[in-house]
Write an enzyme that holds these catalytic residues in place. Structure first.
Site, PDB file in Angstrom:
ATOM      1  N   PHE A 152      -2.064   6.611  -0.868  1.00  0.00           N
ATOM      2  CA  PHE A 152      -1.042   6.706  -1.918  1.00  0.00           C
ATOM      3  C   PHE A 152      -0.158   5.473  -1.824  1.00  0.00           C
ATOM      4  CE2 PHE A 152       2.962   7.791  -3.907  1.00  0.00           C
ATOM      5  CZ  PHE A 152       2.517   8.321  -5.104  1.00  0.00           C
ATOM      6  N   ASP A 239       1.159  -0.642   4.173  1.00  0.00           N
ATOM      7  CA  ASP A 239       2.129   0.156   3.425  1.00  0.00           C
ATOM      8  C   ASP A 239       2.810   1.081   4.432  1.00  0.00           C
ATOM      9  OD1 ASP A 239       3.451   2.133   2.033  1.00  0.00           O
ATOM     10  OD2 ASP A 239       1.984   2.229   0.404  1.00  0.00           O
ATOM     11  N   LYS A 268      11.773   4.194   1.079  1.00  0.00           N
ATOM     12  CA  LYS A 268      12.149   5.524   1.569  1.00  0.00           C
ATOM     13  C   LYS A 268      13.363   5.506   2.514  1.00  0.00           C
ATOM     14  CE  LYS A 268       7.918   8.142   0.705  1.00  0.00           C
ATOM     15  NZ  LYS A 268       8.399   9.229  -0.126  1.00  0.00           N
TER      16      LYS A 268
HETATM   17  C1  LIG Z   1       2.810   5.412   1.547  1.00  0.00           C
HETATM   18  C2  LIG Z   1       3.593   5.357   0.276  1.00  0.00           C
HETATM   19  N1  LIG Z   1       3.558   4.255  -0.477  1.00  0.00           N
HETATM   20  C3  LIG Z   1       4.242   4.158  -1.629  1.00  0.00           C
HETATM   21  C4  LIG Z   1       5.013   5.192  -2.094  1.00  0.00           C
HETATM   22  C5  LIG Z   1       5.763   5.067  -3.393  1.00  0.00           C
HETATM   23  O1  LIG Z   1       7.131   4.933  -3.142  1.00  0.00           O
HETATM   24  P1  LIG Z   1       8.180   5.187  -4.326  1.00  0.00           P
HETATM   25  O2  LIG Z   1       8.080   6.617  -4.717  1.00  0.00           O
HETATM   26  O3  LIG Z   1       9.512   4.820  -3.713  1.00  0.00           O
HETATM   27  O4  LIG Z   1       7.810   4.268  -5.443  1.00  0.00           O
HETATM   28  C6  LIG Z   1       5.071   6.374  -1.341  1.00  0.00           C
HETATM   29  C7  LIG Z   1       5.838   7.535  -1.836  1.00  0.00           C
HETATM   30  O5  LIG Z   1       5.605   8.661  -1.493  1.00  0.00           O
HETATM   31  C8  LIG Z   1       4.346   6.461  -0.135  1.00  0.00           C
HETATM   32  O6  LIG Z   1       4.371   7.559   0.617  1.00  0.00           O
END
Ligand SMILES: Cc1ncc(COP(=O)(O)O)c(C=O)c1O
Length: 417
Positions: A152, A239, A268
Site C-alpha cells: 500500500f 516506504d 503519519k
Molecule cells: C505504507 C504506507 N504508505 C503510504 C500511505 C499513504 O499515506 P497517506 O494516507 O498519508 O497519503 C500509507 C497510509 O496508510 C501507508 O501505510
C-alpha cells in the site's frame, strides 16, 4: 436540513451538532470512508472519549499516527507557540523550522536531504518522480519501478498504481504505467523481474507491510534488496510511512538491517497528527531534484515542522523508541498465552509495536465488538487484526488490551467460526 455548526469561543463544537449526528442527518462529505458509529471529542495519552463521554483504549493511534498518544503536551506547546508568530510562509522563502527539521531527520536517518510534503501519498509521489528522473538520467526511456503484491502506497493516481491491491485500483483505469509487480519477501522474483525488464530503475518496498496484513519479511530481505540495487544500479526506495518514527523499535525500520536506502518516505507519526510527509534521499538520489522540478504549497510549513520537531525531541527525551521492542514482545507474548490453544488463530506476529493477529477466516466484525467494549482496533487484509498502539502505552494498558481483545477473539471464534 440543519447545517449550522456553531463553535464555542474555546473551539469546541456544540452538542447540538452531535445530536444532529445522532439523528443521522444527511452528510455533505463524499462517502469515501466506511465510518464506524462513533465521534471522538477529546483524547489524552492512549485514551479517547466520545461525545457521550465513553472512554476508549486507542490501540490504533489513528493508524500509526499518534505515536506519542493524544494531546501530547510537547506537541500542543509547539503548535501554540509557532502559531503565535507564523503559521505559514511560501516555500519561495527560507523556512527556519524546515531547515531545523531537515537537519534532525538527516542526523537520525543517515540520508542526505529531504523534500517535505503534507501526506504519505505525496511523499511517495516525490519518490516515484525521483525514480523517473534517475531513469532518464540513465537514458532509459520508459523507466519502471518494481513494487510488491499486497503493498500500500497511497490513493493518488501514481501511488494507487504502485499499490498491490486491486480494490484500491478498481474504477480508476487507466493506471499510471511504469510499475512491475512481484510477490513480497521473494528475492528471486525481484531478480527475475530485473532480468526480464530492461527498464527497471528502482525498487519500492515497505519494510513491513501494514495494510497488506502486517507482513514481516525475512530478516535479511532489505539487505538483499540493497545488494541487488547496488549490483544493478537501481534506487532502493523504502516506504516507511507506517513503519517509521519508532514504530518497529528503531527510528526507521531499515536501521534494524544496518543499511541506508537511496530514498525513504515518511508521514503519519512524523507530526503526531499534524499533517506532514517527507521524502528523504541519499547519494545519487539526493542530486536529482532541482529548482522547479517539484513543489508543494503547504509542504514543510512552519506549523507542521514545529510539530515534527517537538515529536522528534520527545521521542528522545522520553526514550520511547528504546522501549518499543519490550512492549511489543509483552503484547505478543500476552496474546500467545491467551490464544495459543485457539485453532482459529493462525499466527501472532509483531515487529516492535506493529502487531498482527491472523485468524483463519474474515473477522472485520471484531472491530465493532471491540468498539462496544471501549477498544479501538483494526482488521486489515480481511483476516488480520492489526494493532498499532501509541508508543507511550504502559504495562497496565497493555494488560487491558490483551485481556479485552483476547476475550473478544475467543468469543468471536467460538460463535462465528
Ligand atoms: C505504507 C504506507 N504508505 C503510504 C500511505 C499513504 O499515506 P497517506 O494516507 O498519508 O497519503 C500509507 C497510509 O496508510 C501507508 O501505510
Amino acid at each position: 436540513m440543519k447545517t449550522i455548526i456553531e463553535h464555542f469561543s474555546d473551539g469546541r463544537l456544540t452538542s447540538a451538532y452531535f445530536s444532529l449526528q445522532a439523528e443521522s442527518m444527511t452528510s455533505h462529505i463524499m462517502p469515501t470512508y466506511g465510518r464506524l458509529p462513533v465521534t471522538f471529542e477529546r483524547g489524552s495519552g492512549v485514551w479517547l472519549w466520545d461525545t457521550d463521554n465513553k472512554r476508549y483504549l486507542d490501540a490504533l493511534a489513528g493508524i500509526a499516527v499518534c505515536n506519542l498518544g493524544h494531546a501530547h503536551p510537547a506537541v500542543h506547546r509547539a503548535i501554540c507557540k509557532q502559531s503565535e508568530t507564523l503559521v505559514h510562509t511560501s516555500n519561495v522563502y527560507g523556512i527556519a523550522a524546515q531547515e531545523s527539521l531537515a537537519d534532525r531527520l538527516i542526523d537520525k536517518s543517515g540520508m542526505d536531504n529531504v523534500f517535505f510534503s503534507n501526506s504519505g501519498a505525496e511523499a511517495n509521489e516525490a519518490a516515484i518522480k525521483l525514480a523517473r528522473l534517475y531513469g532518464h538520467q540513465r537514458h532509459i526511456e520508459n523507466p519502471a519501478i518494481i513494487v510488491m503484491e499486497k503493498s500500500f502506497h497511497g490513493r493518488t493516481l501514481a501511488t494507487l498504481s504502485a499499490t498491490g491491491n486491486p480494490k484500491v485500483q478498481q474504477g480508476f483505469a487507466p493506471l499510471v504505467e511504469g510499475f512491475v509487480r512481484v510477490p513480497y519477501n521473494d528475492i528471486d522474483a525481484i531478480e527475475q523481474a530485473i532480468g526480464q525488464h530492461g527498464n527497471i530503475v528502482a525498487i519500492l518496498v515497505e519494510p513491513v507491510q501494514g495494510e497488506g496484513g502486517v507482513n514481516i519479511p525475512a530478516s535479511d530481505y532489505l539487505n538483499r534488496i540493497r545488494n541487488l540495487c547496488d549490483q544493478y544500479n537501481l534506487l532502493m526506495m523504502l516506504d516507511e510511512i507506517q513503519t517509521g518514527i519508532g514504530r518497529t523499535g528503531k527510528f526507521l525500520a531499515y536501521q534494524h538491517n544496518s543499511i541506508v536506502p537511496d530514498v525513504c518516505t515518511l508521514a503519519k507519526a512524523l507530526g503526531n497528527g499534524v499533517p506532514i510527509g517527507a521524502c528523504l534521499a541519499h547519494g545519487k538520489a539526493a542530486q536529482l531534484f532541482s529548482a522547479g522540478s517539484h513543489g508543494s504549497t503547504f509542504g514543510g510549513n512552519p506549523l507542521a515542522c514545529s510539530a515534527a520537531l517537538a515529536v522528534l525531541a520527545t521521542l528522545d527525551h522520553e526514550n520511547l523508541i528504546e522501549q518499543v521492542e519490550q512492549k511489543g514482545t509483552a503484547i505478543h507474548d500476552g496474546f500467545a498465552k491467551q490464544l495459543g490453544d485457539n485453532p482459529h488463530v493462525v499466527d501472532i506476529r509483531h515487529k516492535g509495536l506493529m502487531i498482527g493477529i491472523e485468524l483463519d477466516a474474515p473477522c472485520a466484525e471484531l472491530v465493532k465488538s471491540a468498539l462496544q467494549q471501549g477498544l479501538l482496533i483494526n482488521v486489515t487484509s480481511e483476516k488480520t487484526i492489526r494493532l498499532l498502539p501509541p508508543l507511550i502505552i504502559d504495562d497496565q494498558q497493555i494488560n487491558q488490551l490483551v485481556e479485552t481483545l483476547s476475550a473478544l477473539i475467543q468469543e468471536h471464534t467460538r460463535l462465528c467460526l
